[in-house]
Scaffold this motif. Sequence first.
Motif, PDB file in Angstrom:
ATOM      1  N   ILE A   1       0.720  -1.000  -0.077  1.00  0.00           N
ATOM      2  CA  ILE A   1      -0.078   0.094   0.110  1.00  0.00           C
ATOM      3  C   ILE A   1       0.861   1.278  -0.149  1.00  0.00           C
ATOM      4  N   LYS A   2       1.956   1.208   0.787  1.00  0.00           N
ATOM      5  CA  LYS A   2       2.837   2.301   0.965  1.00  0.00           C
ATOM      6  C   LYS A   2       3.352   2.706  -0.435  1.00  0.00           C
ATOM      7  N   ASP A   3       3.846   1.713  -1.178  1.00  0.00           N
ATOM      8  CA  ASP A   3       4.400   1.542  -2.545  1.00  0.00           C
ATOM      9  C   ASP A   3       3.426   2.006  -3.577  1.00  0.00           C
ATOM     10  N   LEU A   4       2.230   1.808  -3.455  1.00  0.00           N
ATOM     11  CA  LEU A   4       1.127   2.287  -4.372  1.00  0.00           C
ATOM     12  C   LEU A   4       0.765   3.668  -4.164  1.00  0.00           C
ATOM     13  N   LEU A   5       1.010   4.273  -3.040  1.00  0.00           N
ATOM     14  CA  LEU A   5       0.591   5.478  -2.576  1.00  0.00           C
ATOM     15  C   LEU A   5       1.314   6.569  -3.737  1.00  0.00           C
ATOM     16  N   ASP A   6       2.451   6.390  -4.127  1.00  0.00           N
ATOM     17  CA  ASP A   6       3.151   6.924  -5.202  1.00  0.00           C
ATOM     18  C   ASP A   6       2.375   7.087  -6.646  1.00  0.00           C
ATOM     19  N   VAL A   7       1.784   5.697  -6.714  1.00  0.00           N
ATOM     20  CA  VAL A   7       1.105   5.610  -8.132  1.00  0.00           C
ATOM     21  C   VAL A   7      -0.292   6.497  -7.877  1.00  0.00           C
ATOM     22  N   LEU A   8      -0.797   6.315  -6.677  1.00  0.00           N
ATOM     23  CA  LEU A   8      -2.278   7.092  -6.612  1.00  0.00           C
ATOM     24  C   LEU A   8      -1.811   8.491  -6.666  1.00  0.00           C
ATOM     25  N   ASP A   9      -0.641   9.221  -6.080  1.00  0.00           N
ATOM     26  CA  ASP A   9      -0.419  10.468  -6.402  1.00  0.00           C
ATOM     27  C   ASP A   9      -0.010  10.755  -7.781  1.00  0.00           C
ATOM     28  N   ASP A  10       0.369   9.822  -8.752  1.00  0.00           N
ATOM     29  CA  ASP A  10       0.462  10.256 -10.139  1.00  0.00           C
ATOM     30  C   ASP A  10      -0.839  10.244 -10.748  1.00  0.00           C
ATOM     31  N   SER A  11      -1.657   9.298 -10.297  1.00  0.00           N
ATOM     32  CA  SER A  11      -2.935   9.053 -10.921  1.00  0.00           C
ATOM     33  C   SER A  11      -3.722  10.548 -10.708  1.00  0.00           C
ATOM     34  N   ASN A  12      -3.525  11.045  -9.319  1.00  0.00           N
ATOM     35  CA  ASN A  12      -4.369  12.141  -9.144  1.00  0.00           C
ATOM     36  C   ASN A  12      -3.767  13.275  -9.915  1.00  0.00           C
ATOM     37  N   ARG A  13      -2.408  13.396 -10.007  1.00  0.00           N
ATOM     38  CA  ARG A  13      -1.909  14.471 -10.903  1.00  0.00           C
ATOM     39  C   ARG A  13      -2.321  14.313 -12.311  1.00  0.00           C
ATOM     40  N   ALA A  14      -2.269  13.110 -12.913  1.00  0.00           N
ATOM     41  CA  ALA A  14      -2.935  12.796 -14.169  1.00  0.00           C
ATOM     42  C   ALA A  14      -4.383  13.260 -14.508  1.00  0.00           C
ATOM     43  N   GLN A  15      -5.313  13.042 -13.246  1.00  0.00           N
ATOM     44  CA  GLN A  15      -6.501  13.471 -13.419  1.00  0.00           C
ATOM     45  C   GLN A  15      -6.887  15.047 -13.626  1.00  0.00           C
ATOM     46  N   GLU A  16      -5.927  15.512 -12.914  1.00  0.00           N
ATOM     47  CA  GLU A  16      -5.820  16.987 -12.741  1.00  0.00           C
ATOM     48  C   GLU A  16      -5.521  17.632 -14.191  1.00  0.00           C
ATOM     49  N   GLN A  17      -4.516  16.955 -14.708  1.00  0.00           N
ATOM     50  CA  GLN A  17      -4.272  17.357 -16.039  1.00  0.00           C
ATOM     51  C   GLN A  17      -5.054  17.203 -17.133  1.00  0.00           C
ATOM     52  N   LEU A  18      -5.758  16.017 -16.830  1.00  0.00           N
ATOM     53  CA  LEU A  18      -7.060  15.782 -17.911  1.00  0.00           C
ATOM     54  C   LEU A  18      -8.018  16.929 -17.933  1.00  0.00           C
ATOM     55  N   GLU A  19      -8.412  17.534 -16.752  1.00  0.00           N
ATOM     56  CA  GLU A  19      -9.284  18.479 -16.674  1.00  0.00           C
ATOM     57  C   GLU A  19      -8.709  19.936 -17.217  1.00  0.00           C
TER      58      GLU A  19
END
Length: 187
Positions: free
Chosen positions: A86-104
């Motif tokens: 879970i700790k390692d996947l938090l980095d991926v989650l952060d990147d996903s959130n940044r990608a979602q912001e860029q999509l908008e």
Amino acid sequence: MNKPEMQDKSMETENNGFNINADENVDGNQHLNEPVAEESETETLKEQIAQLNDKYLRQAAEFDNFRRRTAKERVELIQTASKDLIKDLLDVLDDSNRAQEQLEKTDDIAQIKEGVNLVFNKFRNTLTAKGLKPMDAVGTEFDPDLHDAVTEIDAGEDMKGKVVAEVQKGYYLQDKIIRHAKVVVGR
């Protein structure tokens, strides 16, 4: 007769070889007030029994404590087993959130595509680092231990009994199957 004379007479009897004791196993010359050897043996046996009983109770209590401690450790291990992942996947989650912001914010399809691919690659690399390995099924012989057949199709003589397509990918975790591949088999 007074007492000293009686003692002298009893001494004479002992010295003359008369056995005044009626017990055959005990010599008549033995003083009757001396402790019998059997009593001391009984007491040592009772002490040994008490020591062994004490040792048994201590070991039983120690084992019970060990059992409780290992059960508690096991529960804690199960609760925190996925913590590292879970700790390692938090980095991926952060990147996903940044990608979602860029999509908008942007309309540049190439930039969006590149960002999403980076997130997917990071996600795959994180899982691979944790021991996840995809199963390569297409083109291999059908193996019921590895594959779940969803359907069969006519695929020609060269693909008979082989996996033609994957409906759902299978995965290994540390060389153990965690999900069988769902496949289409040629007949």
